[in-house]
Design a protein around this motif. Structure first.
Motif, PDB file in Angstrom:
ATOM      1  N   TRP A 160       0.802  -1.228   0.000  1.00 39.68           N
ATOM      2  CA  TRP A 160       0.000   0.000   0.000  1.00 39.68           C
ATOM      3  C   TRP A 160       0.831   1.274   0.000  1.00 39.68           C
ATOM      4  N   GLY A 161       2.140   1.190  -0.157  1.00 38.36           N
ATOM      5  CA  GLY A 161       2.967   2.387  -0.261  1.00 38.36           C
ATOM      6  C   GLY A 161       3.004   3.204   1.021  1.00 38.36           C
ATOM      7  N   ILE A 162       2.767   4.523   0.871  1.00 44.54           N
ATOM      8  CA  ILE A 162       2.871   5.424   2.028  1.00 44.54           C
ATOM      9  C   ILE A 162       1.866   5.037   3.109  1.00 44.54           C
ATOM     10  N   ARG A 163       0.645   4.704   2.714  1.00 40.41           N
ATOM     11  CA  ARG A 163      -0.369   4.310   3.696  1.00 40.41           C
ATOM     12  C   ARG A 163       0.083   3.061   4.465  1.00 40.41           C
ATOM     13  N   GLY A 164       0.685   2.110   3.765  1.00 43.33           N
ATOM     14  CA  GLY A 164       1.180   0.916   4.433  1.00 43.33           C
ATOM     15  C   GLY A 164       2.307   1.228   5.403  1.00 43.33           C
ATOM     16  N   ALA A 165       3.187   2.169   5.028  1.00 44.81           N
ATOM     17  CA  ALA A 165       4.277   2.562   5.918  1.00 44.81           C
ATOM     18  C   ALA A 165       3.735   3.219   7.186  1.00 44.81           C
ATOM     19  N   ALA A 166       2.750   4.103   7.025  1.00 44.92           N
ATOM     20  CA  ALA A 166       2.145   4.749   8.197  1.00 44.92           C
ATOM     21  C   ALA A 166       1.461   3.720   9.101  1.00 44.92           C
ATOM     22  N   LEU A 167       0.744   2.765   8.482  1.00 42.85           N
ATOM     23  CA  LEU A 167       0.126   1.697   9.271  1.00 42.85           C
ATOM     24  C   LEU A 167       1.172   0.864   9.990  1.00 42.85           C
ATOM     25  N   GLY A 168       2.295   0.602   9.309  1.00 39.63           N
ATOM     26  CA  GLY A 168       3.366  -0.163   9.942  1.00 39.63           C
ATOM     27  C   GLY A 168       3.935   0.537  11.156  1.00 39.63           C
ATOM     28  N   MET A 169       4.093   1.859  11.083  1.00 41.64           N
ATOM     29  CA  MET A 169       4.567   2.626  12.238  1.00 41.64           C
ATOM     30  C   MET A 169       3.618   2.480  13.423  1.00 41.64           C
ATOM     31  N   ILE A 170       2.323   2.586  13.144  1.00 43.16           N
ATOM     32  CA  ILE A 170       1.320   2.493  14.212  1.00 43.16           C
ATOM     33  C   ILE A 170       1.321   1.093  14.826  1.00 43.16           C
ATOM     34  N   LEU A 171       1.383   0.058  13.989  1.00 44.59           N
ATOM     35  CA  LEU A 171       1.376  -1.316  14.502  1.00 44.59           C
ATOM     36  C   LEU A 171       2.598  -1.588  15.381  1.00 44.59           C
ATOM     37  N   ALA A 172       3.758  -1.106  14.961  1.00 46.77           N
ATOM     38  CA  ALA A 172       4.978  -1.306  15.752  1.00 46.77           C
ATOM     39  C   ALA A 172       4.868  -0.630  17.115  1.00 46.77           C
ATOM     40  N   ASP A 173       4.327   0.589  17.138  1.00 44.74           N
ATOM     41  CA  ASP A 173       4.173   1.293  18.411  1.00 44.74           C
ATOM     42  C   ASP A 173       3.130   0.611  19.304  1.00 44.74           C
ATOM     43  N   LEU A 174       2.049   0.128  18.697  1.00 46.04           N
ATOM     44  CA  LEU A 174       1.040  -0.593  19.482  1.00 46.04           C
ATOM     45  C   LEU A 174       1.636  -1.842  20.121  1.00 46.04           C
ATOM     46  N   LEU A 175       2.447  -2.562  19.367  1.00 42.65           N
ATOM     47  CA  LEU A 175       3.086  -3.755  19.913  1.00 42.65           C
ATOM     48  C   LEU A 175       4.043  -3.386  21.041  1.00 42.65           C
TER      49      LEU A 175
END
Length: 444
Positions: free
Chosen positions: A392-407
């Motif tokens: 998903w490009g930029i949207r996927g990168a932003a989601l990845g940041m959020i998931l990492a912080d949630l974990l």
């Protein structure tokens, strides 16, 4: 509390104010640099700068773990009586390590140029020039803290801000703004501020006679490595969640995609840097209360509420007014990515929680648990994050940041909950002295 204790607390509070001012000025410098470049450079060129700056932050994390963090501990305790000899050893090590790094970066720049990636080549070339001087300023700002003179660090940061702002606007007036010219500007500003600060600290120290023999180079190396190896691993892992995506986007999507993500994260970086600065002030009070579970839990709850509330207000304002702000700051270059601001705005909220929970574990002398939490977040980035970015490009990168912080929040919260049932009872002053907090008063 008697007069001596009150004076000690006032002295400590004054140093805290100088420290916050120093962090604020340096944060403004970084924000100004990124905002102006995002506005002035073409997206592909700014994307190249974002990648180079991300690599610089990784190099800085390694340098900080091996030099700065151990110096903050041992420079105000073990080597306090031989400070001048000690800091000279560190400076020699700094120039040796950064000299090797600069040589390798020159080679990397040549490789990119031969491969036809001129934008990346110029950015890496500028990085090679700027790195030794910028890291010198980082090191000497912290050396001022080790000598209990944070006002000097604040003055150096103010000097750097004036130089970098003046240099950037001069380059723009002459139509000379590029990744290479900006990196050279960073190098000049850092060299001037860093060398001035070095002369102030070492000049003041040279007027004093070291009370102990000069520490052996091998002893200092062993001391720094024994302390810094865990900090090194943790620093690298902490770098991954917020920075690795710029490299992934530039390689798998485009430099323009890296530029867009960087332009959005620029708007939350001030609060992330504020969280980092406040964590340095939060740690000592947590250490003081570590032997009193009730007081510790109360401060922990209050800190979580404070960090969460402040970041939530910031996120709501950013989500509401972010789109016109992006248009105003960047001249319409990144309007297409502005719809992701609500997602990016979650980062400071989660980061604030991570900062408080990590500080709680450090205050209970459990830094390895912080390492494992960061390892989990990094693993998330290198698996789910890369997959989401490729899909998903930029949207996927932003989601990845959020998931990492949630974990990271989930793992840290679990560790804190378990650790609160086995808090060691230690005298707060004795715990703080090895960290250099020798100005704290005795308990009344």
């Amino acid at each position: 509390m008697n007069k001596t204790q009150r004076n000690n607390w006032q002295r400590w509070a004054g140093r805290g104010i100088w420290a916050v001012a120093d962090q604020g000025l340096f944060a403004v410098s970084s924000a100004l640099l990124n905002l102006l470049l995002a506005r002035w450079l073409m997206p592909a060129e700014y994307g190249a700068f974002a990648v180079a700056y991300t690599v610089f932050l990784l190099i800085g994390a390694v340098h900080t773990a091996l030099f700065t963090e151990p110096m903050l501990v041992f420079g105000s305790s073990k080597y306090a009586s031989s400070w001048l000899s000690y800091i000279r050893l560190l400076l020699r090590g700094h120039w040796l390590l950064t000299g090797i790094g600069t040589f390798l970066l020159f080679i990397l720049s040549a490789i990119f140029r031969l491969a036809g990636s001129n934008l990346i080549s110029h950015a890496v070339l500028g990085l090679a020039i700027a790195t030794p001087f910028t890291l010198l300023l980082w090191l000497m700002r912290r050396a001022a803290y080790a000598r209990a003179r944070p006002q000097l660090a604040t003055m150096a940061s103010a000097f750097y801000l004036l130089l970098i702002a003046g240099g950037l606007f001069t380059l723009n007036l002459g139509h000379l703004v590029s990744t290479l010219s900006v990196m050279i500007c960073m190098a000049v500003a850092s060299a001037a501020a860093g060398l001035w600060l070095t002369s102030k600290l070492c000049g003041a120290s040279s007027a004093e006679t070291d009370q102990a023999d000069s520490p052996a180079t091998r002893t200092v190396l062993a001391t720094h490595w024994n302390y810094g190896r865990w900090a090194l691993a943790t620093s690298i892992l902490m770098w991954v969640p917020l920075n690795f995506y710029f490299i992934v986007l530039s390689g798998w999507v485009s430099l323009e995609a890296s530029a867009s993500l960087r332009a959005l994260t620029n708007l939350v970086l001030p609060l992330l840097q504020a969280n980092a600065a406040l964590s340095a002030l939060l740690l000592p009070p947590l250490v003081v209360r570590a032997g009193n579970p009730a007081a510790f839990k109360k401060l922990l709850r209050s800190s979580l509420i404070l960090f969460f509330a402040g970041a939530t207000i910031y996120a709501l304002l950013l989500g509401t007014f972010g789109r016109p702000l992006v248009h105003l700051l960047y001249g319409g270059k990144y309007d297409s990515a502005a719809n992701l601001l609500w997602l990016v705005a979650l980062l400071p909220i989660l980061d604030g929680i991570v900062v408080v929970l990590a500080s709680a574990l450090r205050s209970m002398e459990r830094p390895k648990l912080v390492f494992w939490a960061n390892l989990a977040a990094a693993a998330c980035v290198l698996t789910l994050g890369i997959w989401a970015t490729s899909a998903w490009g930029i949207r996927g990168a932003a989601l990845g940041m959020i998931l990492a912080d949630l974990l990271a929040v989930a793992v840290l919260a679990t560790f804190v909950f378990k650790s609160l049932h086995s808090v060691p009872t230690l005298d707060c002053v004795e715990k703080l002295r090895p960290l250099g907090w020798r100005a704290l008063p005795q308990k009344s």
